[in-house]
Design an enzyme around this catalytic site. Structure first.
Site, PDB file in Angstrom:
ATOM      1  N   ARG A 161       0.867  -1.174   0.000  1.00 25.86           N
ATOM      2  CA  ARG A 161       0.000   0.000   0.000  1.00 25.86           C
ATOM      3  C   ARG A 161       0.904   1.225   0.000  1.00 25.86           C
ATOM      4  O   ARG A 161       2.039   1.174   0.494  1.00 25.86           O
ATOM      5  CB  ARG A 161      -0.885   0.016   1.250  1.00 25.86           C
ATOM      6  CG  ARG A 161      -1.823  -1.174   1.382  1.00 25.86           C
ATOM      7  CD  ARG A 161      -2.607  -1.095   2.690  1.00 25.86           C
ATOM      8  NE  ARG A 161      -3.570  -2.185   2.810  1.00 25.86           N
ATOM      9  CZ  ARG A 161      -3.297  -3.358   3.396  1.00 25.86           C
ATOM     10  NH1 ARG A 161      -2.095  -3.576   3.915  1.00 25.86           N
ATOM     11  NH2 ARG A 161      -4.218  -4.303   3.466  1.00 25.86           N
ATOM     12  N   LYS A 184      -2.727  -2.951   7.715  1.00 25.62           N
ATOM     13  CA  LYS A 184      -3.967  -2.526   8.366  1.00 25.62           C
ATOM     14  C   LYS A 184      -4.246  -3.377   9.603  1.00 25.62           C
ATOM     15  O   LYS A 184      -4.068  -4.588   9.593  1.00 25.62           O
ATOM     16  CB  LYS A 184      -5.142  -2.651   7.392  1.00 25.62           C
ATOM     17  CG  LYS A 184      -5.158  -1.579   6.316  1.00 25.62           C
ATOM     18  CD  LYS A 184      -6.421  -1.694   5.484  1.00 25.62           C
ATOM     19  CE  LYS A 184      -6.527  -0.577   4.465  1.00 25.62           C
ATOM     20  NZ  LYS A 184      -7.761  -0.685   3.657  1.00 25.62           N
ATOM     21  N   HIS A 252      -2.958   2.983  -5.914  1.00 25.34           N
ATOM     22  CA  HIS A 252      -3.537   1.724  -5.424  1.00 25.34           C
ATOM     23  C   HIS A 252      -3.756   0.736  -6.564  1.00 25.34           C
ATOM     24  O   HIS A 252      -3.728  -0.479  -6.351  1.00 25.34           O
ATOM     25  CB  HIS A 252      -4.854   2.004  -4.700  1.00 25.34           C
ATOM     26  CG  HIS A 252      -5.177   0.988  -3.653  1.00 25.34           C
ATOM     27  ND1 HIS A 252      -4.322   0.681  -2.614  1.00 25.34           N
ATOM     28  CD2 HIS A 252      -6.254   0.190  -3.471  1.00 25.34           C
ATOM     29  CE1 HIS A 252      -4.860  -0.255  -1.854  1.00 25.34           C
ATOM     30  NE2 HIS A 252      -6.032  -0.577  -2.355  1.00 25.34           N
ATOM     31  N   ARG A 255      -0.965  -1.680  -6.882  1.00 25.92           N
ATOM     32  CA  ARG A 255      -1.056  -2.827  -5.956  1.00 25.92           C
ATOM     33  C   ARG A 255      -2.016  -3.865  -6.509  1.00 25.92           C
ATOM     34  O   ARG A 255      -1.757  -5.068  -6.453  1.00 25.92           O
ATOM     35  CB  ARG A 255      -1.509  -2.319  -4.585  1.00 25.92           C
ATOM     36  CG  ARG A 255      -1.752  -3.392  -3.532  1.00 25.92           C
ATOM     37  CD  ARG A 255      -1.915  -2.709  -2.180  1.00 25.92           C
ATOM     38  NE  ARG A 255      -2.834  -3.403  -1.289  1.00 25.92           N
ATOM     39  CZ  ARG A 255      -2.485  -4.346  -0.434  1.00 25.92           C
ATOM     40  NH1 ARG A 255      -1.237  -4.768  -0.393  1.00 25.92           N
ATOM     41  NH2 ARG A 255      -3.380  -4.883   0.373  1.00 25.92           N
ATOM     42  N   HIS A 278      -4.223  -9.652   3.178  1.00 17.30           N
ATOM     43  CA  HIS A 278      -5.682  -9.685   3.289  1.00 17.30           C
ATOM     44  C   HIS A 278      -6.110 -10.727   4.314  1.00 17.30           C
ATOM     45  O   HIS A 278      -5.593 -11.839   4.337  1.00 17.30           O
ATOM     46  CB  HIS A 278      -6.315 -10.050   1.940  1.00 17.30           C
ATOM     47  CG  HIS A 278      -6.263  -8.941   0.944  1.00 17.30           C
ATOM     48  ND1 HIS A 278      -6.345  -9.151  -0.416  1.00 17.30           N
ATOM     49  CD2 HIS A 278      -6.125  -7.602   1.100  1.00 17.30           C
ATOM     50  CE1 HIS A 278      -6.269  -7.995  -1.043  1.00 17.30           C
ATOM     51  NE2 HIS A 278      -6.141  -7.048  -0.150  1.00 17.30           N
ATOM     52  N   TYR A 287      -9.517  -8.123  -5.659  1.00 20.83           N
ATOM     53  CA  TYR A 287      -8.338  -7.391  -6.109  1.00 20.83           C
ATOM     54  C   TYR A 287      -7.849  -7.890  -7.453  1.00 20.83           C
ATOM     55  O   TYR A 287      -7.395  -7.123  -8.290  1.00 20.83           O
ATOM     56  CB  TYR A 287      -7.207  -7.579  -5.090  1.00 20.83           C
ATOM     57  CG  TYR A 287      -6.985  -6.397  -4.203  1.00 20.83           C
ATOM     58  CD1 TYR A 287      -7.977  -5.997  -3.305  1.00 20.83           C
ATOM     59  CD2 TYR A 287      -5.817  -5.670  -4.240  1.00 20.83           C
ATOM     60  CE1 TYR A 287      -7.791  -4.911  -2.475  1.00 20.83           C
ATOM     61  CE2 TYR A 287      -5.609  -4.581  -3.417  1.00 20.83           C
ATOM     62  CZ  TYR A 287      -6.604  -4.218  -2.528  1.00 20.83           C
ATOM     63  OH  TYR A 287      -6.405  -3.143  -1.711  1.00 20.83           O
TER      64      TYR A 287
END
Length: 306
Positions: A161, A184, A252, A255, A278, A287
């Protein structure tokens, strides 16, 4: 929070602490949670005509929930945003119900509004390469050009990211064979560093006019401070205009492209999930814009009974 009873305000604060300490929720998530749940509690107060203590909150009905959702939509809130708010309220109510010993079915049974999910749009491989090449010509300052190339190469080559790339510090240089990234929610993962990304960062470091310090950001702005995401977004926007790429060609998207190009080259979906950090395989599927036939192909190749 003036419309919220002291007991409800205290419960909300305790719940946020719980999410921070035990669930590892990111600060952005906590901020959104606080706003969404506080707005819900304030509405219930107005809807009922009095502040709602914990006992009253335990008696919320499906009708109350539908009234809140209707009022929220009437304020111009999109279905996607309302679904996020409802999710926050449900997480709060699960915790509150367990803590206070009541049945939260009326809240948990309410369905989120339907909305069209926007699938990410990865770039074709040649477009991703062209974008990185074109970044070199978006500034007349050579070290800034090398910096922008290095950052975007990390996004595409390692699937970082932009916040993760810009979170690297001097202690990470020179880049090792693999990076330990905290993503995250404090989720940690190990990401291999491909040679092209290592070389791009080395080029930038040789040209950067600022000294490399272990506790300072690896990527610097023109005045020496931490590089902002906006600077990279601006450079990519300029490059994509030159190449005639769509507005979806963003940091993004690089990615997204990392994941899709790995899968196209025969990469395993579960391994790609780990590389991206993830929690859910369904997120990785989105994605990579994987269709059902591709999933079945991965399943048939990997399942022991296939």
């Amino acid at each position: 929070m003036s419309l919220i009873s002291p007991a409800a305000a205290s419960a909300l604060s305790l719940w946020l602490d719980h999410q921070r300490a035990l669930k590892g929720a990111a600060q952005n998530t906590l901020t959104a949670y606080q706003s969404d749940v506080a707005d819900f509690l304030a509405f219930i107060t107005e809807h009922k005509g009095e502040r709602q203590g914990l006992a009253a909150l335990a008696r919320i009905t499906v009708t109350d929930m539908r009234s809140w959702m209707a009022a929220t939509r009437a304020q111009g809130v999109a279905a996607r945003s309302l679904a996020r708010k409802l999710s926050a309220v449900k997480v709060f109510y699960r915790w509150l119900a367990e803590r206070e010993g009541f049945e939260p079915t009326a809240v948990l049974s309410v369905r989120a509004p339907k909305f069209q999910k926007k699938l990410p749009r990865p770039l074709a491989e040649d477009s991703a390469r062209a974008l990185i090449d074109t970044l070199e010509f978006q500034t007349q300052t050579p070290w800034v050009a090398a910096r922008d190339v290095a950052v975007v190469t990390l996004l595409w080559g390692c699937g970082l990211r932009i916040s993760e790339a810009l979170g690297l510090t001097g202690v990470d240089a020179p880049l090792p064979a693999s990076l330990r990234i905290v993503g995250k929610g404090g989720k940690e993962r190990v990401v291999p560093v491909v040679p092209i990304a290592r070389d791009a960062v080395d080029d930038y470091l040789r040209m950067c006019p600022y000294s490399l310090e272990p506790d300072r950001p690896l990527f610097r702005g023109v005045r020496g401070g931490a590089l902002s995401p906006g600077a990279i977004q601006k450079a990519i926007a300029s490059a994509r205009l030159q190449l005639g790429l769509p507005a979806s060609a963003t940091p993004h998207a690089m990615r997204h492209s990392f994941a899709t190009h790995l899968l196209d080259a025969g990469g395993d979906l579960r391994a790609i999930q780990e590389l991206l950090g993830h929690a859910s395989l369904s997120t990785t599927q989105a994605y990579t814009a994987v269709d059902t036939s591709r999933l079945m192909e991965v399943y048939n190749r990997a399942h022991p009974k296939a």
